[in-house]
Design an enzyme around this catalytic site. Structure first.
Site, PDB file in Angstrom:
ATOM      1  CB  CYS A  90     -12.595 -23.307 -12.715  1.00  0.00           C
ATOM      2  SG  CYS A  90     -13.789 -22.435 -11.696  1.00  0.00           S
ATOM      3  CG  HIS A 341      -9.836 -19.271  -9.483  1.00  0.00           C
ATOM      4  ND1 HIS A 341      -9.463 -19.685 -10.753  1.00  0.00           N
ATOM      5  CD2 HIS A 341     -10.880 -20.077  -9.126  1.00  0.00           C
ATOM      6  CE1 HIS A 341     -10.244 -20.686 -11.130  1.00  0.00           C
ATOM      7  NE2 HIS A 341     -11.116 -20.939 -10.168  1.00  0.00           N
ATOM      8  CB  CYS A 371     -11.801 -28.579  -8.807  1.00  0.00           C
ATOM      9  SG  CYS A 371     -11.821 -26.979  -7.966  1.00  0.00           S
TER      10      CYS A 371
END
Length: 384
Positions: A90, A341, A371
């Protein structure tokens, strides 16, 4: 050492899984955004670009052969311009920007581009048995090494439940956080806040993020079933970020590298942190603390924060651990729960939003933090 600056940042509207952007290959998606960024700077000779750093988390389908280099070629840049693809899950897009900024600061180049792309709609998520038999698809841990302890090989949403338990975060708090994200993002779209950073995708009629729900309510969110626990769970599809498609690009350079073009912000500090994989959601806390210390700043100096919202529980846990930070400064224009996302593109989105926001407010200090699954966090401090 010289300083590095964010000169510009663009991104596509993020599409929902299987929706408007699902028909676009990730290499084409990245190329179109890269091309759109350069069109905004006709005075920049593309041959001056020292490298193109691009985040991409899956890299298992049409993005499997160094999608950054493929995007450079598809965008029509000179063959001399190189491209490298970065996978920090991510955090890939933010890592790309951090690496580009280091390139500038060590004077290996005057101009670089960073960003990322992800088509979660088109990524082949295949799980195999130890014998190599195909058994289905999954998000998160895949093809797991059997030497990993079973207690860490759990769905990411299950770790959000663990954080909710540990930090006493209720379902109502999570739903309220998610609703704030949707309403803030919807208002930002209506107010034209994103106009300076959104670029379209050729052949696709998409001008807004498909995940934003301006008509959302606490009642609607409260009616959703929990996903990762049947009894006593708090994490739902409504208070988690959705599967998304999109790309982002950030133009980074040395002082004066673009002539009279004024930078949006200076990259003042960077930080990385590792944690127990089941606590990956709070890794941005210490990453941001480290980035601020390296920038010579404290939380008292910070005017706004772009914290990637993987899960409401995860974001709220970070806020519990930043007691000196006013939550009203966080994601004032919405976050990933609403906006989406697309893994490799999210770092470029939050960094670009922070830079544009500093320009819009006339200056200040911003933190972009994210994160990362399997226990990592990254953060960048910007100053204008």
């Amino acid at each position: 050492m010289t300083a590095s600056f964010v000169y510009d940042a663009v991104r596509t509207p993020f599409g929902r899984y299987g929706k408007s952007l699902a028909g676009v290959r990730p290499d084409d998606l990245a190329a179109s955004t890269l091309r759109a960024l350069l069109v905004r700077h006709p005075g920049l000779d593309p041959a001056r670009i020292g490298d193109v750093f691009m985040g991409d988390a899956n890299q298992a389908g049409e993005d499997n052969r160094d999608v950054a280099r493929m995007a450079v070629l598809l965008a029509g840049l000179p063959d001399s311009v190189t491209g490298t693809t970065i996978n920090r899950l991510c955090g890939s897009g933010l890592d790309a920007a951090m690496q580009a900024s280091r390139m500038i600061e060590t004077q290996d180049a005057e101009v670089a581009i960073a960003g990322g792309v992800e088509s979660m709609s088109r990524a082949p998520w295949v799980s195999l048995t130890e014998d190599g038999d195909r058994v289905g698809t999954a998000l998160g841990w895949r093809l797991v090494n059997p030497r990993h302890p079973a207690e860490i090989v759990v769905p990411m949403g299950a770790t959000a439940e663990l954080l909710a338990d540990e930090y006493g975060i209720t379902r109502d708090e999570q739903d309220a956080f998610a609703l704030r994200s949707h309403l803030a993002a919807a208002k930002a779209w209506d107010d034209g806040v994103f106009e300076g950073e959104i670029v379209g995708v050729p052949g696709v009629d998409l001008t807004r993020a498909e995940g934003v729900r301006p008509d959302s309510s606490l009642e609607a969110l409260g009616g959703l079933k929990t996903v990762f626990r049947e009894d006593g769970g708090t994490v739902t599809a409504g208070n988690s970020s959705p599967l998304s498609d999109g790309s982002s690009m950030v133009l980074i350079g040395a002082e004066g590298a673009l002539g009279d073009t004024e930078p949006l912000a200076r990259i003042a500090g960077r930080g990385a942190m590792g944690t127990d994989p089941n606590h990956f959601g709070i890794a941005p806390v210490e990453a941001a603390n480290r980035a601020l210390a390296r920038a010579g700043k404290t939380w008292a100096d910070v005017d706004l924060v772009e914290l990637n919202e993987a899960f409401a529980a995860q974001s709220l846990a970070c806020l519990r651990l930043w007691p000196e930070l006013d939550p009203a400064k966080v994601n004032v224009h919405g976050g990933a729960i609403a906006i989406g996302h697309p893994l490799g593109a999210s770092g470029g989105r939050i960094l670009g939003r922070a830079a544009h926001a500093l320009q819009q407010r006339g200056g200040g200090v911003a933190v972009a933090a994210i994160c990362i699954g399997v226990g990592q966090g990254l953060a960048v401090v910007l100053e204008r």
